[in-house]
Design an enzyme around this catalytic site. Structure first.
Site, PDB file in Angstrom:
ATOM      1  N   HIS A 154       0.857  -1.197   0.000  1.00 37.92           N
ATOM      2  CA  HIS A 154       0.000   0.000   0.000  1.00 37.92           C
ATOM      3  C   HIS A 154       0.890   1.243   0.000  1.00 37.92           C
ATOM      4  O   HIS A 154       2.111   1.154   0.030  1.00 37.92           O
ATOM      5  CB  HIS A 154      -0.967   0.003   1.204  1.00 37.92           C
ATOM      6  CG  HIS A 154      -0.381   0.443   2.517  1.00 37.92           C
ATOM      7  ND1 HIS A 154      -1.098   1.149   3.460  1.00 37.92           N
ATOM      8  CD2 HIS A 154       0.866   0.279   3.035  1.00 37.92           C
ATOM      9  CE1 HIS A 154      -0.331   1.386   4.501  1.00 37.92           C
ATOM     10  NE2 HIS A 154       0.848   0.880   4.281  1.00 37.92           N
ATOM     11  N   GLU A 157      -0.318  -3.854  11.975  1.00 40.67           N
ATOM     12  CA  GLU A 157       0.352  -3.449  10.735  1.00 40.67           C
ATOM     13  C   GLU A 157       1.838  -3.773  10.815  1.00 40.67           C
ATOM     14  O   GLU A 157       2.473  -4.170   9.839  1.00 40.67           O
ATOM     15  CB  GLU A 157       0.172  -1.948  10.515  1.00 40.67           C
ATOM     16  CG  GLU A 157       0.691  -1.473   9.178  1.00 40.67           C
ATOM     17  CD  GLU A 157       0.661   0.043   9.060  1.00 40.67           C
ATOM     18  OE1 GLU A 157      -0.014   0.536   8.163  1.00 40.67           O
ATOM     19  OE2 GLU A 157       1.334   0.734   9.862  1.00 40.67           O
ATOM     20  N   CYS A 208       5.991   6.845   4.108  1.00 39.78           N
ATOM     21  CA  CYS A 208       4.801   6.017   3.803  1.00 39.78           C
ATOM     22  C   CYS A 208       4.121   6.469   2.510  1.00 39.78           C
ATOM     23  O   CYS A 208       3.242   5.761   1.991  1.00 39.78           O
ATOM     24  CB  CYS A 208       3.785   6.077   4.938  1.00 39.78           C
ATOM     25  SG  CYS A 208       4.445   5.468   6.489  1.00 39.78           S
ATOM     26  N   HIS A 247       3.431  -4.670   4.075  1.00 37.05           N
ATOM     27  CA  HIS A 247       3.452  -5.187   5.445  1.00 37.05           C
ATOM     28  C   HIS A 247       2.983  -6.636   5.487  1.00 37.05           C
ATOM     29  O   HIS A 247       2.221  -7.082   4.631  1.00 37.05           O
ATOM     30  CB  HIS A 247       2.509  -4.378   6.346  1.00 37.05           C
ATOM     31  CG  HIS A 247       2.875  -2.938   6.494  1.00 37.05           C
ATOM     32  ND1 HIS A 247       3.941  -2.517   7.242  1.00 37.05           N
ATOM     33  CD2 HIS A 247       2.323  -1.807   5.980  1.00 37.05           C
ATOM     34  CE1 HIS A 247       4.027  -1.192   7.190  1.00 37.05           C
ATOM     35  NE2 HIS A 247       3.069  -0.733   6.428  1.00 37.05           N
ATOM     36  N   ASP A 287      -4.930 -10.583   0.540  1.00 38.55           N
ATOM     37  CA  ASP A 287      -3.614 -11.213   0.651  1.00 38.55           C
ATOM     38  C   ASP A 287      -2.840 -11.106  -0.664  1.00 38.55           C
ATOM     39  O   ASP A 287      -3.376 -11.432  -1.729  1.00 38.55           O
ATOM     40  CB  ASP A 287      -3.775 -12.690   1.030  1.00 38.55           C
ATOM     41  CG  ASP A 287      -2.432 -13.339   1.310  1.00 38.55           C
ATOM     42  OD1 ASP A 287      -1.548 -12.676   1.878  1.00 38.55           O
ATOM     43  OD2 ASP A 287      -2.259 -14.519   0.936  1.00 38.55           O
ATOM     44  N   HIS A 288      -1.582 -10.692  -0.572  1.00 39.24           N
ATOM     45  CA  HIS A 288      -0.746 -10.520  -1.765  1.00 39.24           C
ATOM     46  C   HIS A 288      -1.385  -9.536  -2.754  1.00 39.24           C
ATOM     47  O   HIS A 288      -1.218  -9.682  -3.965  1.00 39.24           O
ATOM     48  CB  HIS A 288      -0.432 -11.857  -2.433  1.00 39.24           C
ATOM     49  CG  HIS A 288       0.614 -12.640  -1.684  1.00 39.24           C
ATOM     50  ND1 HIS A 288       0.331 -13.355  -0.553  1.00 39.24           N
ATOM     51  CD2 HIS A 288       1.951 -12.800  -1.897  1.00 39.24           C
ATOM     52  CE1 HIS A 288       1.439 -13.937  -0.106  1.00 39.24           C
ATOM     53  NE2 HIS A 288       2.440 -13.617  -0.903  1.00 39.24           N
ATOM     54  N   HIS A 290       5.053   0.517  -0.496  1.00 38.15           N
ATOM     55  CA  HIS A 290       5.781  -0.338   0.448  1.00 38.15           C
ATOM     56  C   HIS A 290       4.746  -1.383   0.903  1.00 38.15           C
ATOM     57  O   HIS A 290       3.679  -1.478   0.301  1.00 38.15           O
ATOM     58  CB  HIS A 290       6.360   0.474   1.618  1.00 38.15           C
ATOM     59  CG  HIS A 290       5.348   1.094   2.506  1.00 38.15           C
ATOM     60  ND1 HIS A 290       4.662   2.248   2.168  1.00 38.15           N
ATOM     61  CD2 HIS A 290       4.848   0.732   3.710  1.00 38.15           C
ATOM     62  CE1 HIS A 290       3.813   2.560   3.130  1.00 38.15           C
ATOM     63  NE2 HIS A 290       3.900   1.652   4.070  1.00 38.15           N
TER      64      HIS A 290
END
Lengths: 136, 136, 136, 136, 136, 136
Positions: F14, F125, F33, F41, F79-80, F39
């Site tokens: 994100h 996060e 950010c 998480h 996810d991913h 980037h």
């Protein structure tokens, strides 16, 4: 050869302070770790031994006995103690995690039964700093 | 209402010792925690605030700013310190985890921006002991 | 010989995507890790060095200096970055955890003081996947 | 050479009980672990392989395939099982963590592709006890 | 009001099996958790009490005494036990984590000193599953 | 009333970037950010439901079914993935952890069986930042 590890916990106060140096030089080198009024840590101690499992028990060594030896001979001497003042096996040495790990190795070697081969001491000072010592 | 938590770390020395009692009574009540030469801990501090997310940022509050306030106003005063000697906001109080959590709450309240609602302080003294305080 | 480890944290985006292959073949080989719009991870980086403790400090090497070097020379270049696009030392390589660990080793070797012996890079991509590299 | 580790989870019942001994001797040697009605654990299994990263993928081996092999060939046989009764590859052996780790190594060796070099099995029985086996 | 939590550990065998149902229906509902030969877990037990800190000690309650009561009255009865067979306070109940948490609450209530207010039982069955019970 | 929590894992890319602002203002507010190249998480998602245990099963709700619903209806979608681009239920919202937790709550509410009462979404996060949302 199987390696068996037991984890134990203790907490203690210390400071990083070389008595042969001035206060200023200590603060220069050790920063806030040189605080004369001490600071402290929760340490996590990993003791690893190695050997062949005994066919009758499946054990390299009884992990409960290993835990008792670590508690009696090491934890008793350092838990809730001041590492710079209260611990005979650290006398005359700088109280770094490195020297504490070496001291714990030497202390355990005196008391482990002859058939037990000590492999490693791993010592966490904080969740982000640890040292390992393999006896040489 | 969303709750936002930031975790910070510090370590410190302390002893549990009531100066109004004899040494013997302190040892009776506090056991090895009363060691006159101190012991210490790695503390994990959880600070929880609450509020409505701002539609422009998606934030209850900027967690980096929250972290900076905690570090400047709280961690700076207690990290690598002796809680019985070095910390103004603990003066005259017993150095238990309970009182440390209450002291941190009061200290943070002085410095958090008016729009930030503090919800909880959670403080681990060891991986197996923690306290929580909600301001009342 | 004592081994000293410092743990640092960063997070980054990446995708597993071989530009010499078709999109279909990438998806066949890398599954959802090939998502063209990227995904990302919180990485935990363990840097281990080794040496004799200095008798004056008790240190193999000052862990605060080690942390500063890791942060300046490695974390700065990869934290909150896109590993496929933003990181010079990964250019032309597949962005696997394996290659990231090797790249971090090579990057650190350029900047660690001559007296420091790098022993290992351990890199967690998720809490259930990690790689280790010992320089050869 | 890069080392790649995948962590898997399972839970199982067992007892430490040598059928060639009397009940009394079992209790003497194994204490509460000899409870005839069983006890159990959440195990964490670390499987480490080693090799050169493939330049086309950056992988020592596809960690998803590694995970599938571990799950199919090992976890399926021991998860939610009684290690003393239900597991063919432990038949006739004492159900210690040591023997379980060796059994998992042997089981995996049968099913890992020829190009994969198994390096280590690390097995946590509790968060404070683990064993490691390197195949010899 | 401050909340104080102590974490304890135990491990045990159990199965999810309703004796009023057929074997087939048990397997249908509980899957591999219904294995007649049992499986088991490492449980992490969080006991939270609440109260005003005593000004003389700084304590809501002496956490060492709390730990002793939990160990004597709860852990002794369930550690290294079979929850379906060996535990009086679970007799006649399904051995789910939910019922185990309620049983532990009821058991502790019988033995905690009158001045201690129990607030919560939190019980991890695996690192990914836990329940909480607040007494009503 | 018993509270039951299931923990699931996902990872995603994100950026924190308000498309109504200039690039400079985004960098001012969100710092690194706001990196245009993204980037990411590893997220840990805690889903808590509440209810009375069913006497026949001992369950508030079958945790395996809960896990399947979370995986199918939430994890599959994030996810991913790239949270700013790929996720319908986040469209038009800032990609903060706060909004992601609210979005997951709303998504789950659509698919949980009527008898299941959702109590809380807790979303890590990073290991040091998490948010909680209770539906109001």
């Amino acid at each position: 050869m199987v390696y068996l590890t037991r984890v134990e916990h203790f907490n203690a106060a210390h400071k990083l302070y070389n008595p042969g140096w001035t206060r200023e030089h200590n603060e220069e080198v050790f920063g806030k770790c040189a605080n004369e009024n001490w600071h402290g840590h929760n340490y996590e101690l990993y003791v690893t031994i190695k050997g062949q499992p005994n066919p009758d028990t499946g054990f390299v060594f009884d992990v409960k006995k290993l835990s008792e030896i670590i508690k009696e001979k090491v934890i008793e001497q350092i838990d809730h103690k001041n590492l710079n003042i209260d611990v005979p096996f650290l006398e005359g040495k700088m109280c770094s995690t490195e020297n504490l790990a070496i001291g714990i190795w030497q202390q355990l070697q005196l008391f482990l039964p002859a058939e037990v081969q000590l492999h490693a001491i791993k010592l966490y000072e904080t969740p982000r700093i640890y040292v390992e010592y393999f006896g040489e």
